[in-house]
Design an enzyme around this catalytic site. Structure first.
Site, mmCIF file in Angstrom:
data_model
loop_
_atom_site.group_PDB
_atom_site.id
_atom_site.type_symbol
_atom_site.label_atom_id
_atom_site.label_comp_id
_atom_site.label_asym_id
_atom_site.label_seq_id
_atom_site.Cartn_x
_atom_site.Cartn_y
_atom_site.Cartn_z
ATOM 1 N N HIS A 15 -3.398 0.450 -2.646
ATOM 2 C CA HIS A 15 -4.248 -0.724 -2.441
ATOM 3 C C HIS A 15 -5.689 -0.288 -2.225
ATOM 4 O O HIS A 15 -5.970 0.895 -2.082
ATOM 5 C CB HIS A 15 -3.779 -1.532 -1.217
ATOM 6 C CG HIS A 15 -3.960 -0.802 0.090
ATOM 7 N ND1 HIS A 15 -2.988 0.023 0.621
ATOM 8 C CD2 HIS A 15 -5.011 -0.735 0.960
ATOM 9 C CE1 HIS A 15 -3.433 0.551 1.750
ATOM 10 N NE2 HIS A 15 -4.659 0.111 1.992
ATOM 11 N N HIS A 21 0.391 -5.156 1.996
ATOM 12 C CA HIS A 21 -0.841 -5.562 1.329
ATOM 13 C C HIS A 21 -0.974 -4.816 0.004
ATOM 14 O O HIS A 21 -0.568 -3.667 -0.123
ATOM 15 C CB HIS A 21 -2.097 -5.384 2.189
ATOM 16 C CG HIS A 21 -2.335 -4.018 2.749
ATOM 17 N ND1 HIS A 21 -1.432 -2.998 2.681
ATOM 18 C CD2 HIS A 21 -3.409 -3.512 3.423
ATOM 19 C CE1 HIS A 21 -1.931 -1.926 3.272
ATOM 20 N NE2 HIS A 21 -3.112 -2.202 3.723
ATOM 21 N N HIS A 23 -12.186 1.586 1.129
ATOM 22 C CA HIS A 23 -11.322 2.722 0.787
ATOM 23 C C HIS A 23 -10.306 2.362 -0.281
ATOM 24 O O HIS A 23 -9.940 1.204 -0.464
ATOM 25 C CB HIS A 23 -10.599 3.293 2.020
ATOM 26 C CG HIS A 23 -9.501 2.436 2.574
ATOM 27 N ND1 HIS A 23 -9.667 1.587 3.644
ATOM 28 C CD2 HIS A 23 -8.187 2.301 2.219
ATOM 29 C CE1 HIS A 23 -8.523 0.984 3.927
ATOM 30 N NE2 HIS A 23 -7.607 1.382 3.074
ATOM 31 N N HIS A 35 -1.577 2.067 12.057
ATOM 32 C CA HIS A 35 -2.178 0.743 12.081
ATOM 33 C C HIS A 35 -1.281 -0.239 12.835
ATOM 34 O O HIS A 35 -0.056 -0.169 12.699
ATOM 35 C CB HIS A 35 -2.326 0.183 10.660
ATOM 36 C CG HIS A 35 -3.292 0.922 9.800
ATOM 37 N ND1 HIS A 35 -4.608 1.100 10.134
ATOM 38 C CD2 HIS A 35 -3.137 1.529 8.600
ATOM 39 C CE1 HIS A 35 -5.223 1.767 9.167
ATOM 40 N NE2 HIS A 35 -4.355 2.060 8.239
ATOM 41 N N TYR A 95 -7.582 8.737 7.254
ATOM 42 C CA TYR A 95 -8.723 8.409 6.396
ATOM 43 C C TYR A 95 -9.641 9.611 6.247
ATOM 44 O O TYR A 95 -9.884 10.331 7.223
ATOM 45 C CB TYR A 95 -9.566 7.286 7.024
ATOM 46 C CG TYR A 95 -8.958 5.926 6.969
ATOM 47 C CD1 TYR A 95 -8.956 5.184 5.787
ATOM 48 C CD2 TYR A 95 -8.393 5.357 8.100
ATOM 49 C CE1 TYR A 95 -8.407 3.910 5.748
ATOM 50 C CE2 TYR A 95 -7.837 4.082 8.063
ATOM 51 C CZ TYR A 95 -7.855 3.367 6.883
ATOM 52 O OH TYR A 95 -7.318 2.100 6.841
ATOM 53 N N GLU A 125 -7.637 6.814 1.790
ATOM 54 C CA GLU A 125 -6.575 6.791 2.798
ATOM 55 C C GLU A 125 -5.298 7.324 2.157
ATOM 56 O O GLU A 125 -5.036 7.042 0.981
ATOM 57 C CB GLU A 125 -6.319 5.349 3.280
ATOM 58 C CG GLU A 125 -5.186 5.251 4.308
ATOM 59 C CD GLU A 125 -4.777 3.806 4.665
ATOM 60 O OE1 GLU A 125 -4.735 2.943 3.755
ATOM 61 O OE2 GLU A 125 -4.487 3.552 5.839
#
Lengths: 310, 310, 310, 310
Positions: free
Chosen positions: A155, A202, A217, A249, A258, A268
């Site tokens: 993503h 996501h 990112h 997260h 990251y 990431e």
């Protein structure tokens, strides 16, 4: 088929300041596989378990950042339909068809700009080059993987101003769903949106930000938390600029680290996260819990995360 | 929404010889959460990260095995449509509507028998009871999880005779896709089929077997290989009957361990596996590589795996 | 210094049927590093985090098995003293000094045969060649590790007849301690002994067996359970003969996998296990629990484990 | 026995501002087991895999910090001998015998102050209470572990002024070895010393600091990097104050996370690290690489780490 319409992030084209340094980073440190170069000098790469010809395209330019992100749709018919829907929506601008072949081994793409200022593409055809293993009696992964060796491009997180417009476009026109969001203030204004077109938490995410069209990112998938540690070790062994991690997260629950490519574009690598289903109740985070939402262990944001974008 | 139609395995109803012993196993060893009991004495359980009221139903009976497996569809309209499609297909038998409420907190279900002899259900409505955490500013998992603590019921593997008919029903009527299969002999007859309705490598699987309607295992999802080891330790600490593992599958790449409930029904807990997309080329295994396909490390089947079913 | 006397397993010399095939196995599959060859044609290897010149020596011969296992002692003075103690003990036979240089870069060794028939050596000097990283400001591991990449040679398990005599020699003459043992029958006869000269749960182990001087396995240390899975994957990818695993031992608690070199010598790679201290109460296992003691998850021995030795 | 003299860190007595809050932290968050309270109101705890009666003693006081750290020696004779050696050394001050029973179930202790100002004790006798499992046919860990559930108290890091004197005392009188150190400036003055009495990379460590007798952290051992993540999750779930992590140390290579007890005393839980042998070449870090030495991934120190001590 049960997964239809827009099915996954298919590629991201990144601007880099020095193509050689960028190739070293994306191939030897991140561990993508080079699959081609085009007449413009762009370099094409893929993660090892992707079957499509490429998922990352590097373009040398004077300024770092993202040119565009492309999503694969399930069929040429869907591509035509969604192009029409986008035109009808009034939410997209700068719409154009990019001819087949402009990206190596890729069919025509429909490009448009979303309200946060980012160029997004849809495409239905990209040549399958496989994952380095036969389709009959394969092994579980190929030999000779290098670097962090993520299995997939997963993503992007993008920063821009008109978050509401972009959320509307993705959910109402492209069929995405809002898996998680962050809201601020008594009006609970959306300041972050985590959008999915699949069962991942996501497939693209946005954070509200004063400027249009900023890139936060591009993210790549690892198998597990042990691979996140290995990635962290590689970051130091190769003296890559670390942003933050290893950590977890709160949003998505993913285990993450990251870092920056030599041009300052953030990458990431992560693992984990829940399975999203369309009937899953959406999660909401309030801005007073934003630190824990983003970095579950630190429970506060580092300055870099909010301000450094390309 | 991008994931439509049949969206996931929603429940499995298992026959157990002793309800108390079964409850101890599924609650304290496997680590599911009891959510209710009905007037028939059936016990309802869910895995911690499922939001629906239940995914496992235990029914005391004289013989172990599976009563039926149920799939959630995206809407009541889809439920009606698929019921019609099944009737029109000529592939399903013993079709009936089960009234809303026959399972606690569940809407009406459409039950049918597939050519391998298994009862399958579709449903569109089951009460959301949540995953033990708020929808606003949650933690990443709840406190006080017990036993192996899988996050979800994932799939079943079923044994039966008319594999071709069942494959046809799932792919042509219900919209599943064949992610992987095993073929035998020069005619490459299908002897195993791994079918998905999502981005998981399988949501249900079948193996060709002389008898109809046999149950091989119900499988539950763990986070990672470390949790598979913890599950293995629990199996010994609680003196649960182990089948095989910890090991890895060639098919799906999952990391796995198999064991038996006190009635002889096989359970699996597993982690890992790739992301399936509808444009991913299907994988085929030949029967001379069946051992490696099923148990990637041992590269041979144990006798139990092929013959012990309920 | 707090650790004195015999401080660790220093090397094992193995007989292999084909030196080329053996080298491919120990270097490319197991992942040891070749450090030399001598005039006899023997090949010397070390694990990456060992500082001494070698820990494994391969010698081509008509029959597989172990020539001898060598232990490092803390000083030349200790070497002389222990040689004298062994002579005085009446427990060792076939005692001889092996000249310095007979093994590459190694000082003189005192070789003797223990009551179970195995040749054991002590030595005080072997050249330090380092672990591939500087002693000032190192990284945490070197680049370009191959195969399973264990960090150290850890221990051997040997089978032989006079277990009591060998236990007496190791504990009373060489200063080892019995960390764990297995006893059989009402007389609680020792049938297995796990002996340590350090804080590891074992540095050498013996199992009672009718024949003298049999070799069960040489074991190498991995970092963690994830590396055991990677080792298992390599075993299959390289079509190495698997014995059993991944699993856990009850004895030592280690996480383990066993496999064979091309000559039929068994290898183990493992991780974990507790810290042993000299005041830790010894653990005893009874033969009715032998299965769980050896293979904690299966709780039964496989036939191979008891009968296949070289 | 091969490990003799001072064999391990045996206990640390910590001052806490509120005994109830401290107990909640050390028992429910860290996961130690309470084993007793004495007439002074002190609370005794142990980690689950320790056999001795206690390893942590909490004492309510007006100021946080460490009262003393105690090491177990191999025998009463060694205790007497080392007490004599300390008296003769001229390096220790404030020497006294603490009577048997002053700590519950503990023999007499010899307490002394080292040149950095810290009170250190030696003892030879503490009652064995076991690790919650039988010594015959045990499981691999007990049931019902709570919180982070470290298996052992591992080491302390202390800050003080006369680092050279303390290093001299530990190495020349107590038989410790310097596994790693940090040096500063052209004179390569020692600013940090990592000292071992076993095969661990450190059993105690010191950092040069203007004040005497400051406490940096007490550290506890976890099995693996996955447990470090679980610890990090618990830190957030229980809203414990995080210092830094999860990350890795360059020094020792350990995988680590730091946090604070309710009184501000720092704790560490960690896993991994190499096996130290007395013939291993010592590692040296220069102050320009101090960041990477301490926090291998960040490659810089956080301000807290250097300045917050109790």
């Amino acid at each position: 088929m049960a997964l239809t319409g827009v099915i996954r992030p298919g590629h991201v084209q990144l601007r880099v300041l020095d193509l050689g340094a960028a190739l070293t980073h994306y191939r030897d440190v991140l561990g993508l596989i080079e699959t081609g170069r085009d007449a413009q000098g762009r370099i094409y790469l893929k993660a090892w378990d992707e079957h499509d010809h490429h998922s990352v395209v590097l373009r040398e330019a004077d300024e770092a950042g993202m040119d565009f992100m492309g999503f694969r749709v399930d069929s040429p018919a869907t591509l035509e339909k969604l192009a029409g829907d986008l035109k009808a929506s009034g939410l997209a601008t700068d719409m154009q068809w990019i001819a087949a072949g402009e990206h190596l081994r890729t069919g025509k793409r429909f490009r448009f700009t979303v309200p946060t200022g980012h160029a997004i593409e849809l495409f239905a055809e990209k040549e399958k080059v496989g994952n380095g293993m036969p389709y009959e009696n394969p092994e579980v992964y190929p030999d000779d993987l290098k670097g962090m060796a993520p299995s997939r491009f997963d993503h992007c997180l993008l920063y821009g101003d008109d978050l509401d417009g972009t959320m509307k476009l993705f959910t109402e026109v492209l069929g995405f769903e809002l898996a998680e969001s962050v809201v601020a203030g008594p009006e609970r204004m959306h300041i972050a949106a985590f959008l999915t077109c699949s069962t991942k938490p996501h497939d693209i995410a946005f954070i509200r930000h004063p400027e249009k069209n900023k890139f936060h990112h591009a993210s790549f998938l690892l198998d597990n938390w042990g691979e996140v540690l290995k990635a962290a070790d590689i970051i130091t062994k190769k003296r890559v600029s670390l942003d933050i991690g290893p950590t977890r997260h709160g949003i998505t629950r993913g285990e993450t680290i990251y870092f920056f490519d030599p041009s300052g574009n953030r990458n990431e690598v992560f693992s984990g996260g829940y399975i999203y289903y369309p009937d899953k109740p959406p999660l909401v985070w309030t801005d007073d819990e934003l630190g824990r939402a983003i970095f579950y262990h630190d429970r506060k944001l580092n300055e870099n995360f909010l301000s450094v974008v390309t």
